[in-house]
Design an enzyme around this catalytic site. Structure first.
Site, short mmCIF file in Angstrom:
data_model
loop_
_atom_site.label_atom_id
_atom_site.label_comp_id
_atom_site.label_asym_id
_atom_site.label_seq_id
_atom_site.Cartn_x
_atom_site.Cartn_y
_atom_site.Cartn_z
N LYS A 71 36.21 102.08 -6.69
CA LYS A 71 37.37 102.90 -6.59
C LYS A 71 37.64 103.11 -8.20
O LYS A 71 37.96 104.36 -8.51
CB LYS A 71 38.33 102.71 -5.88
CG LYS A 71 39.95 103.42 -6.11
CD LYS A 71 40.96 103.32 -5.35
CE LYS A 71 41.18 101.82 -4.98
NZ LYS A 71 41.91 101.33 -6.55
N THR A 73 35.98 102.33 -10.82
CA THR A 73 34.98 103.08 -11.60
C THR A 73 34.65 104.41 -11.46
O THR A 73 34.21 105.21 -12.08
CB THR A 73 33.53 102.06 -10.95
OG1 THR A 73 33.65 100.87 -11.20
CG2 THR A 73 32.43 102.62 -11.56
N ARG A 94 46.00 101.23 -13.62
CA ARG A 94 47.21 100.37 -13.82
C ARG A 94 46.41 99.12 -14.73
O ARG A 94 45.43 99.13 -14.76
CB ARG A 94 47.18 99.77 -12.14
CG ARG A 94 47.97 100.58 -11.10
CD ARG A 94 47.89 99.97 -10.00
NE ARG A 94 46.42 99.64 -9.51
CZ ARG A 94 46.16 98.96 -8.68
NH1 ARG A 94 46.99 98.24 -7.91
NH2 ARG A 94 44.68 98.93 -8.14
N LYS A 105 38.59 88.68 -7.36
CA LYS A 105 38.20 90.13 -7.24
C LYS A 105 37.59 90.31 -8.75
O LYS A 105 36.96 91.41 -8.78
CB LYS A 105 39.57 90.91 -7.04
CG LYS A 105 39.31 92.25 -6.99
CD LYS A 105 40.63 93.01 -6.74
CE LYS A 105 40.51 94.31 -6.40
NZ LYS A 105 40.53 94.86 -7.92
N ALA A 273 48.72 96.70 -4.25
CA ALA A 273 49.07 97.46 -3.23
C ALA A 273 49.48 96.94 -2.02
O ALA A 273 49.67 97.46 -1.07
CB ALA A 273 47.97 98.61 -3.13
N PHE A 301 43.80 99.36 -3.47
CA PHE A 301 43.27 99.17 -2.28
C PHE A 301 42.85 100.17 -1.44
O PHE A 301 42.60 101.39 -2.02
CB PHE A 301 43.91 97.98 -1.32
CG PHE A 301 43.93 96.58 -2.07
CD1 PHE A 301 42.59 95.85 -2.48
CD2 PHE A 301 45.09 95.82 -2.30
CE1 PHE A 301 42.71 94.74 -2.93
CE2 PHE A 301 45.10 94.58 -3.02
CZ PHE A 301 43.78 94.11 -3.30
N PHE A 381 24.75 103.78 -4.14
CA PHE A 381 23.85 102.56 -4.29
C PHE A 381 22.27 102.79 -4.24
O PHE A 381 21.92 103.75 -3.33
CB PHE A 381 24.30 101.51 -3.27
CG PHE A 381 25.66 100.93 -3.64
CD1 PHE A 381 25.61 99.44 -4.38
CD2 PHE A 381 26.57 101.52 -3.63
CE1 PHE A 381 26.58 98.88 -4.83
CE2 PHE A 381 27.83 100.67 -3.85
CZ PHE A 381 27.87 99.27 -4.65
N TRP A 409 28.58 104.44 -11.89
CA TRP A 409 28.23 103.14 -12.22
C TRP A 409 26.88 103.27 -13.25
O TRP A 409 27.08 102.65 -14.24
CB TRP A 409 28.20 102.19 -11.13
CG TRP A 409 27.87 100.77 -11.60
CD1 TRP A 409 29.18 99.84 -11.67
CD2 TRP A 409 26.83 100.11 -11.98
NE1 TRP A 409 28.47 98.52 -12.28
CE2 TRP A 409 27.22 98.64 -12.45
CE3 TRP A 409 25.50 100.45 -11.99
CZ2 TRP A 409 26.22 97.79 -12.82
CZ3 TRP A 409 24.43 99.53 -12.58
CH2 TRP A 409 24.97 98.09 -13.03
#
Length: 556
Positions: A71, A73, A94, A105, A273, A301, A381, A409
């Site tokens: 998210k 990214t 954030r 994470k 979140a 999230f 992907f 990405w």
């Protein structure tokens, strides 16, 4: 394949003053933290306050899976792509917490060729904001115990102190503690505990404060304890609000860095979140909206947590009206929600995509309830097949959502052009009719029920006896007419992490309800959620090191 940190370290950063100057930001309003980081002074906002607001785009996601959705990214890549298209875009994010960085994470600076830099500094100590919040939080805690030790003029009930200490790390051993041991000179022994700083009310207050005076007023309203008559004892009663404000005066200023493609990135505040309200600061967002044509921001999230709180808490408090929302999904996440193990996500499996689409479907439905145009993007992907992508596209468009692929990405802003074009088209041709989900003047029970039924899809909500007593006390104090922040697992729409996809017929259990009087919302804890996470069996910290050349390695 290069790691995220290798890509970031190979980037040629521009001095942050040059990034600002290239974007038309007054460099006299920068407070430099070295060459590549700066604080934005209040003067910058004041100089630009009469400019029209930018269009506001929120990026959110499906429920997170072990495969990763990307998210942040996508948020960064979208902003880079918009600038490539000639739009003037700023990204507002954030600040990462050290808890996830050292836990499971990882960091929160994006990935691949859509990162904010200097990545290592942003993910570690950055400009010290979170440390300042930790110190302000613990100052109040120490003043509570000192007040009791020095005679307890406010008649604080030692068994009814609600303010916890904080640290910005995952440390399960600190969830429940005993303090004041060692004799009379060390205070009165009592049960205590810690929460992670990013879940603290201090973090929420800094994130929602409009200016230094609003900050001080909010800090003063913090309920630290109750006296023996059941009346609240606030930070202002303890005369802690002034010193706390002084500790936070610099932390209140948003931070400016850059993306790999030198797009300005305003990064400020980092509430989780799942246990907090999950958005960057009001000051950061409003400043970005005065400096750009399009502001791209994100909430933590899945949309059931971050987006709901962005809409119902942050937008309500700050008077923001988002113009569009981008919902990030991956084919891999849909397969996982369709019952495919993480190790088997790479092969084409249309049946699993179909089964798992229900999770994405529910998030689309939820976002549409707020009246904001929805763009679904598949973070692409290499293992995704054309058939899988086409299936998701057709299902999304049948629901009235726009659709685009993101390859940010691998290709940075260039890989985000399809998404940027779609977002631009939506901003030009579709009007947002944003409205919050519920009336904040409704009862606490009604607000919690609305979120649990409408957003999570629960059949019912069960309140423990402790939660019922806590709600009654909040109502008696007249503090119940505020938005609700529900803390629950991020892995499921329900309060049970094991229920994937789109569960139904479940009951959400509310075990605790407390008021964050300074932040201006009510917190409800659902299921087995904890405000202090723990480290996994193999913490990310085990792989973080510094090499013989002085370079940080292992950070992701």
């Amino acid at each position: 394949m290069k790691t995220d940190i290798q890509i970031a370290q190979e980037c040629k950063l521009l001095p942050i003053a040059e990034v600002a100057e290239n974007f038309g930001i007054d460099t006299d309003c920068l407070e430099l933290y070295g060459k590549y980081k700066a604080k934005l002074s209040d003067e910058l906002y004041n100089k630009n306050k009469d400019k029209p607001d930018a269009k506001l785009v929120l990026v959110t996601a499906v429920n997170p899976t072990p495969a990763g959705e990307g998210k942040t990214t996508v948020t960064i890549g979208l902003a880079q792509a918009l600038n490539k298209l000639g739009k003037k875009a700023v990204v507002a994010l954030r600040e990462p917490s050290l808890g996830p960085c050292m836990g499971v994470k990882g960091g929160a600076a994006g990935g691949g060729y859509s990162q904010v830099v200097p990545m290592e500094e942003i993910n570690l100590h950055f400009t010290g904001d979170i440390h300042a919040m930790t110190t302000a939080n613990n100052l109040l805690a120490s003043m509570i115990d000192n007040h009791i030790h020095q005679g307890n003029a406010l008649d604080i009930d030692i068994n009814n102190i609600v303010w916890k200490r904080a640290v910005d790390l995952n440390d399960r051993a600190l969830r429940n503690t005993v303090c004041g041991l060692g004799g009379r000179t060390n205070g009165h022994p009592r049960e205590d505990g810690f929460m992670i700083t990013v879940a603290s009310e201090i973090m929420a207050i800094v994130g929602l404060s409009e200016d230094i005076f609003d900050l001080k007023a909010r800090l003063g309203r913090i309920i630290a304890a109750y006296n023996r008559k059941g009346k609240p004892v606030t930070a202002k009663d303890l005369k802690a609000d002034g010193a706390m404000t002084v500790l936070l005066k610099d932390a209140l200023k948003p931070n400016l860095v850059q993306t790999l493609e030198h797009t300005p990135a305003i990064i400020h505040c980092g509430p989780f979140a799942n246990i907090a309200h999950g958005c960057n600061s009001v000051k950061a967002t409003k400043t970005a909206m005065k400096l750009s044509e399009i502001t791209v921001t994100e909430a933590g999230f899945g949309a059931d947590l971050g987006a709901e709180k962005f809409f119902d808490i942050k937008c309500r408090k700050a008077g923001l009206k988002p113009d569009a929302v981008v919902l990030v999904a991956t084919v891999r996440a849909l397969k996982y929600n369709g019952g495919v193990p993480k190790a088997e996500l790479n092969g084409e499996n249309l049946e699993a995509v179909n089964s798992g689409f229900v999770n994405l479907e529910k998030h689309i439905e939820n976002l549409q309830k707020y009246g904001v145009p929805v763009v679904v993007t598949l973070n692409h992907f290499v293992t995704d097949t054309d058939a899988e992508v086409e299936y998701v596209k057709s299902r999304c468009e049948a629901m009235g959502a726009d659709f685009a692929i993101a390859r940010v990405w691998e290709n940075g802003g260039e890989g985000g052009k399809e998404l940027a074009l779609k977002v631009s088209e939506v901003l030009e041709n579709k009007k947002s009719s944003f409205a919050p989900l519920y009336d904040e003047k409704a009862s606490i029970t009604d607000k919690i029920n609305t979120i649990c039924r409408e957003i999570y899809g629960a059949e019912s909500v069960e309140f423990t006896s402790a939660a019922k007593k806590q709600m009654a006390r909040i109502e008696a104090l007249g503090l119940d007419k505020q938005p609700v922040c529900i803390a629950k697992t991020q892995y499921s729409l329900s309060d049970n992490a094991a229920l994937l996809g789109r569960p139904s017929g479940f009951t959400v259990t509310i075990k605790e309800v407390r008021v964050s009087a300074g932040a201006g919302f009510i917190v409800a804890l659902a299921g087995d959620i904890m405000v202090m996470p723990g480290l996994p069996k193999v913490p990310a910290a085990e792989n973080i090191d510094i090499d013989e050349n002085g370079k940080i390695i292992g950070l992701f």
